[in-house]
Motif scaffolding. Sequence first.
Motif, PDB file in Angstrom:
ATOM      1  N   HIS A 145      30.604 -19.913  31.328  1.00 12.02           N
ATOM      2  CA  HIS A 145      30.719 -20.045  32.777  1.00 12.02           C
ATOM      3  C   HIS A 145      29.322 -19.984  33.383  1.00 12.02           C
ATOM      4  CE1 HIS A 145      35.150 -19.625  33.426  1.00 12.02           C
ATOM      5  NE2 HIS A 145      35.059 -19.178  32.189  1.00 12.02           N
ATOM      6  N   ILE A 146      29.018 -20.932  34.247  1.00  9.27           N
ATOM      7  CA  ILE A 146      27.729 -20.958  34.946  1.00  9.27           C
ATOM      8  C   ILE A 146      28.019 -20.887  36.436  1.00  9.27           C
ATOM      9  CG2 ILE A 146      25.637 -22.286  35.412  1.00  9.27           C
ATOM     10  CD1 ILE A 146      25.955 -23.560  32.650  1.00  9.27           C
ATOM     11  N   ILE A 147      27.432 -19.915  37.091  1.00  8.50           N
ATOM     12  CA  ILE A 147      27.639 -19.721  38.526  1.00  8.50           C
ATOM     13  C   ILE A 147      26.416 -20.249  39.258  1.00  8.50           C
ATOM     14  CG2 ILE A 147      28.164 -18.055  40.349  1.00  8.50           C
ATOM     15  CD1 ILE A 147      29.186 -16.156  38.172  1.00  8.50           C
ATOM     16  N   GLY A 148      26.604 -21.322  40.021  1.00  3.12           N
ATOM     17  CA  GLY A 148      25.503 -21.917  40.766  1.00  3.12           C
ATOM     18  C   GLY A 148      25.142 -23.283  40.225  1.00  3.12           C
ATOM     19  N   GLY A 149      25.198 -24.300  41.075  1.00  2.18           N
ATOM     20  CA  GLY A 149      24.938 -25.672  40.662  1.00  2.18           C
ATOM     21  C   GLY A 149      23.655 -26.239  41.211  1.00  2.18           C
ATOM     22  N   GLY A 150      22.624 -25.421  41.308  1.00  5.16           N
ATOM     23  CA  GLY A 150      21.314 -25.915  41.716  1.00  5.16           C
ATOM     24  C   GLY A 150      20.560 -26.490  40.525  1.00  5.16           C
ATOM     25  N   MET A 151      19.231 -26.474  40.602  1.00  3.80           N
ATOM     26  CA  MET A 151      18.422 -27.017  39.512  1.00  3.80           C
ATOM     27  C   MET A 151      18.707 -26.292  38.198  1.00  3.80           C
ATOM     28  SD  MET A 151      16.524 -29.492  40.622  1.00  3.80           S
ATOM     29  CE  MET A 151      16.092 -30.152  42.239  1.00  3.80           C
ATOM     30  N   ALA A 152      18.692 -24.969  38.230  1.00  3.41           N
ATOM     31  CA  ALA A 152      18.853 -24.185  37.003  1.00  3.41           C
ATOM     32  C   ALA A 152      20.257 -24.303  36.441  1.00  3.41           C
ATOM     33  CB  ALA A 152      18.512 -22.718  37.271  1.00  3.41           C
ATOM     34  N   GLY A 153      21.277 -24.156  37.295  1.00  5.08           N
ATOM     35  CA  GLY A 153      22.647 -24.228  36.826  1.00  5.08           C
ATOM     36  C   GLY A 153      23.003 -25.600  36.287  1.00  5.08           C
ATOM     37  N   SER A 154      22.524 -26.649  36.956  1.00  3.74           N
ATOM     38  CA  SER A 154      22.798 -28.009  36.495  1.00  3.74           C
ATOM     39  C   SER A 154      22.166 -28.256  35.132  1.00  3.74           C
ATOM     40  CB  SER A 154      22.274 -29.021  37.521  1.00  3.74           C
ATOM     41  OG  SER A 154      22.966 -28.903  38.745  1.00  3.74           O
ATOM     42  N   GLU A 155      20.905 -27.850  34.982  1.00  4.95           N
ATOM     43  CA  GLU A 155      20.229 -28.054  33.703  1.00  4.95           C
ATOM     44  C   GLU A 155      20.849 -27.199  32.608  1.00  4.95           C
ATOM     45  OE1 GLU A 155      18.285 -29.970  31.180  1.00  4.95           O
ATOM     46  OE2 GLU A 155      17.487 -30.380  33.190  1.00  4.95           O
ATOM     47  N   ALA A 156      21.219 -25.965  32.926  1.00  6.56           N
ATOM     48  CA  ALA A 156      21.859 -25.084  31.941  1.00  6.56           C
ATOM     49  C   ALA A 156      23.172 -25.688  31.455  1.00  6.56           C
ATOM     50  CB  ALA A 156      22.092 -23.701  32.546  1.00  6.56           C
ATOM     51  N   ALA A 157      23.961 -26.232  32.391  1.00  9.88           N
ATOM     52  CA  ALA A 157      25.234 -26.842  32.022  1.00  9.88           C
ATOM     53  C   ALA A 157      25.018 -28.024  31.088  1.00  9.88           C
ATOM     54  CB  ALA A 157      25.975 -27.279  33.283  1.00  9.88           C
ATOM     55  N   TRP A 158      24.050 -28.870  31.410  1.00 13.68           N
ATOM     56  CA  TRP A 158      23.760 -30.050  30.603  1.00 13.68           C
ATOM     57  C   TRP A 158      23.332 -29.670  29.193  1.00 13.68           C
ATOM     58  CZ3 TRP A 158      24.768 -35.029  31.079  1.00 13.68           C
ATOM     59  CH2 TRP A 158      24.048 -35.959  30.312  1.00 13.68           C
ATOM     60  N   GLN A 159      22.420 -28.725  29.084  1.00 10.64           N
ATOM     61  CA  GLN A 159      21.910 -28.322  27.777  1.00 10.64           C
ATOM     62  C   GLN A 159      22.997 -27.661  26.936  1.00 10.64           C
ATOM     63  OE1 GLN A 159      18.778 -28.859  26.493  1.00 10.64           O
ATOM     64  NE2 GLN A 159      18.168 -29.993  28.325  1.00 10.64           N
ATOM     65  N   ALA A 160      23.773 -26.773  27.531  1.00 14.14           N
ATOM     66  CA  ALA A 160      24.824 -26.079  26.784  1.00 14.14           C
ATOM     67  C   ALA A 160      25.917 -27.041  26.341  1.00 14.14           C
ATOM     68  CB  ALA A 160      25.410 -24.953  27.638  1.00 14.14           C
ATOM     69  N   ALA A 161      26.293 -27.947  27.235  1.00 15.42           N
ATOM     70  CA  ALA A 161      27.342 -28.914  26.902  1.00 15.42           C
ATOM     71  C   ALA A 161      26.895 -29.837  25.782  1.00 15.42           C
ATOM     72  CB  ALA A 161      27.720 -29.717  28.145  1.00 15.42           C
ATOM     73  N   ASN A 162      25.653 -30.265  25.819  1.00 15.53           N
ATOM     74  CA  ASN A 162      25.138 -31.143  24.760  1.00 15.53           C
ATOM     75  C   ASN A 162      25.008 -30.402  23.435  1.00 15.53           C
ATOM     76  OD1 ASN A 162      25.014 -33.432  26.330  1.00 15.53           O
ATOM     77  ND2 ASN A 162      22.853 -33.179  26.873  1.00 15.53           N
ATOM     78  N   ALA A 163      24.923 -29.073  23.494  1.00 14.98           N
ATOM     79  CA  ALA A 163      24.861 -28.266  22.273  1.00 14.98           C
ATOM     80  C   ALA A 163      26.256 -27.952  21.742  1.00 14.98           C
ATOM     81  CB  ALA A 163      24.096 -26.975  22.544  1.00 14.98           C
TER      82      ALA A 163
END
Length: 455
Positions: A10-28
Motif C-alpha cells: 500500500h502506498i499513501i500519496g500519489g505525488g512524485m515519490a508515491g507515483s515512482e514508488a508504485a511504478w518501481q514496486a509493480a515492475n518488480a
Amino acid sequence: MSHTQSHTLHIIGGGMAGSEAAWQAANAGARVILHEMRPEVGTFAHRTGSLAEMVCSNSFRSDDDEQNAVGLLHWEMRAAGSLIMEMADAHRLPAGGALAVDRDPFAEAVTARLHAHPNITVVPGEITALPEDGATIIATGPLTSGALAEAIAAETGQDSLAFFDAIAPIVYAETIDMSVAWEQSRYDKGDTLEEQRAYINCPMTREQYEAFIDALIAAEKTEFKPGETAAYFDGCLPIEVMAERGRETLRHGPMKPVGLTNPHQPDVKPWAVVQLRRDNALGTLYNIVGFQTKMKYGAQTDVFRMIPGLQDASFARLGGIHRNTFINSPTLLDAQMRLRSRPHIRFAGQITGVEGYVESAAMGLLAGRLAAAELQGHTLPQVPQVTAMGALIHHITGGAEAKTFQPMNVNFGLFPPVEGLKAGRRGRKDRYKAYTDRAKAAWSDWLGRPAAAAE
C-alpha cells in the motif's frame, strides 16, 4: 485499508515519490494499491486530481550529469527505469541546460501509465491513520493531510518539523513587453536555438532595482497563524525575505545579470535581470524564476509590474505560501527507510526531508524497490554512498545531524570525497567529473547485483 494479501504494497500519496514508488514496486512484481486523496480531498496548492502534479516550479533543474549533482540523479533514475524521468523527457520544454516540463501533460501521462499497469490499483480517498500491519509506504509529501500528520506525530512522539514554502507567480506570455525584454538562456546554454532562447529576460537599471527592493520590503505580507514561526528552506526563500537579508542579495541570486546581453541595448550592462522560464509547451505561460513570495495578491501585482517588461503583465497564477511538514528522518528511519517503531511502514519523498521534485521521486524509487524486495523475501544491498541516490538516503537516515535537520537538495557536499583530487575552484570541473564517473559505475553495479535472502 485492508492488508489481507501478504504480497500487496500500500502506498499513501500519489505525488512524485508515491507515483515512482508504485511504478518501481509493480515492475518488480509486487501488487500495489496506490491511495490518493485527490480529487475527493483537495489542497490549496493542487489544481487537479492527476498523479505527480507539479505544484510549484515546472523545472527538474540541471540535466548536466557530469558537472551537477541533480543532473547525476537524473542519470541514475533513467538507468533504473524511472517513470517520472521517462515522462519528463517525453514532455520536455526548452530550458537551456535545465530539464523543464509541460506540467499538465506530464502529470496526465504519469497518471495514465499508472492506471494502465496490471499490478497497480489506484484508490481515491483520504487515509487518516497509520496502518496496523502490512507493507506500506507513506509518500504524502509536504502537504500531508491534518489527520494523518497528527497520527504520524502521535506515533513518533515528536512534533512534526515544519518550514514554509512559497510558490512563484505565472505570467501570460502575450502580456510581456518584448520591446523591453528579450529571449536568451544564461551564457546561451542549450544545444538548439530554441533552448538558447528558453528564458525571457527583463533588465533593470540600478535605480529601478533599488526602487524594486524598497517596494518588496514595504509590501503587505501574508501573516502567520498564532504560534507559527517562519523556518524557510534556504533553497526556496520568498523573494521579499531575500531582500530583507540585504539589498544586494537578489542581485547575486535570482536577479544576477551575468551571462546575458540585452540586444535592445547591447552596450549597456543591466544592474539586475529578472528571468522568466517557459511553463507550458505552447509557450503561452511563463513563471518568474526564483520569485516565490508571501506578499498579498494586491501587493504582488503592484510590485511585479514595476519590473521593466512586465508593466502590463497579466497573471495566470499569483504566488502563495504554504506550510510544508517533514519528519526527523535521521532519528525515525532505519537504513531501509523504515519507521523504527513500525518497520512495516516506510516513508518516501519530501516528507523525509529531501527537497525538490527529483529528490522526492528518487526516494520513492528506492522505497518502492526496497519494499518490493522485502515482500518477496529478499533484501537489496545497501545503496553505495558514492552515488547520488546513496548520498541522499544516507543523509536522511543517519548522515545528517538530527538536532539541526533541514530539507536538503542533492549536492556534491553529501558525497564522500574522491581521493587525490585538487580542491578549490580551479579543480572543480575535474572533481565533479570524478564524482559523477564514480557514481555511474557504482550505480550500474548496484542495479545489476542480485538481492540477498532476507534473514
